[in-house]
Design an enzyme around this catalytic site. Structure first.
Site: not given
Ligand SMILES: *Cc1c(COP(=O)(O)O)cnc(C)c1O
Length: 427
Positions: A141, A236, A264
């Protein structure tokens, strides 16, 4: 109003009653408690029920709620005003902390969410390479930007099929899907599209199909094939950044991507994201370069205050990563013990302070194997845990997040709840 009343009211004026879908507890067939406050390892709902929090706002609250240093930093920052839309000193300070910590980042741009970080990094990769395709892995994701809302179609060469209505096939078609931990699936895509692939984007430790560790060979291969083909490698690290280690997964593996996305933890509980890489690549971003990206609240004073305070605690307390991993180890042991005692099939994937208990007997290495989990059994277990005051992510395909605020007592209470829950679901 109690949680149920609030939820019913919310459903009339907010789609599904929530501002992010998984909060609705739909996949576990329950109504969500509405949270009033948190302190340390605990959160409390509007009825006053206390829960030990293993969601940690989906990752950010690695120090627990209202850590004194973070709270003070935010309170101090608020006194000076909330936002100016002009450069501020704390932006420089957090950029320096990020550049010092994350091995591949020489220059970083702040945004307001992980989604925005990914969206911007992908645009930059396309702008830098002059190419259009992005390789993504099933089950990873990367936020809700259009091109990332794509899962695997049938067959490895199938260009993306949108996972969401409203994503045009033009957009989705530029996303190529490969399988996590599967070198062959990447090789096939590069054989066909090599010269047109702008970037591979990957969670170097997958956290969004449940925790799935990448093999070293897999990550090394991604580094090698992108370099060979003039494509960029994007890690990511929105979850793994400042969690897998202070320098993220890349510092742990010693494998460096061209671009990194963060979110995060770097906001310390406030909205914040970031993307960064070498000076050469990052100099493509406006106002220096020709790739446009902007944000009214980017580098927000309160977000940077919370982020800096969090990163400083993580940096200064050297033992913290060891401590949170050990807490996770103890919990994982308890799950294994209970599973054995009551004859419940589980596979547990752990990466330091995050782990997932999959209700399956197949080893989980990718999206397909994650899907072998028994989500009905998960829902039963979830309900049992919640009723004993253990707040877990309401989905099989998420992680348990361990915070440094967890006490011995919290852990013991959780172990007892695990035993009790497995006893119930085994019947
Ligand atoms: C949570 C998450 C996102 C998206 O971040 P948001 O602040 O919710 O937009 C993107 N990549 C990864 C790996 C994530 O866990």
């Amino acid at each position: 109003m109690n949680s149920l009343e609030l939820f019913n009211k919310a459903k009339e004026i907010i789609p599904g009653g929530v501002n992010s879908p998984v909060r609705a507890f739909k996949s576990v067939g329950l109504n969500p408690p509405f949270i009033q406050k948190g302190k340390g390892s605990k959160i409390y709902d509007v009825e006053g029920n206390e829960y030990i929090d293993y969601v940690c706002s989906w990752g950010p609250m690695v120090l627990g709620h209202l850590h004194p240093q973070v709270q003070k930093a935010v309170e101090d920052a608020v006194k000076d005003g909330l936002t100016f839309g002009a450069p501020t000193e704390r932006e420089v300070e957090i950029a320096q902390l990020i550049c010092d910590a994350v091995p591949s980042i020489e220059m970083v741009r702040l945004v307001s969410s992980g989604t925005e970080a990914v969206m911007s990094a992908l645009r930059l990769a396309k702008g830098y390479t002059g190419r259009q395709y992005i390789v993504k892995f099933s089950g990873c994701y990367h936020g809700h930007t259009d091109s990332m809302l794509v899962k695997a179609g049938s067959g490895l060469l199938t260009a993306g099929i949108p996972d969401s209505n409203g994503v045009s096939s033009d957009t989705a078609g530029n996303t190529l899907i490969a399988e996590y931990n599967n070198i062959e699936s990447v090789k096939i895509l590069f054989e066909q599209f090599g010269e047109q692939i702008a970037a591979i984007i990957v969670e170097p430790i997958a956290g969004n199909m449940g925790v799935v560790n990448a093999t070293r060979e897999f990550l090394e291969y991604l580094r090698e094939i992108t370099t060979k083909n003039g494509s960029l490698l994007i890690f990511d690290e929105v979850i793994s950044g400042f969690r897998a280690s202070y320098g993220g997964a890349q510092a742990l593996f010693g494998i460096l991507p061209d671009l990194t996305t963060l979110g995060k933890i770097i906001g310390g509980g406030m909205p914040c994201g970031a993307y960064g890489g070498s000076k050469e690549i990052m100099s493509m971003i406006a106002p220096v370069g020709s790739v446009y990206q902007a944000g009214t609240l980017s580098g927000n004073p309160i977000s940077t205050a919370a982020g800096i305070a969090t990163l400083k605690v993580l940096k200064q307390d050297e033992k913290i990563y060891q401590r949170i991993s050990q807490k996770a180890d103890v919990l994982v042991d308890a799950y294994r013990t209970a599973a054995k005692k009551y004859g419940v099939d589980v596979v547990i994937n752990q990466a330091g302070s995050v782990f997932t208990v999959f209700f399956t007997n197949h080893s989980v290495v990718d999206y397909q194997s994650a899907l072998t989990s028994d989500t009905k059994l998960f829902a039963m277990y979830f309900k049992e845990m919640l009723s004993q005051g253990i707040y877990l992510a309401p989905s099989q395909f998420e992680a348990v997040f361990v915070s440094d605020a967890l006490s011995e007592q919290d852990i013991q209470k959780t172990i007892d709840a695990i035993d009790q829950s497995f006893r119930v679901i085994a019947q």
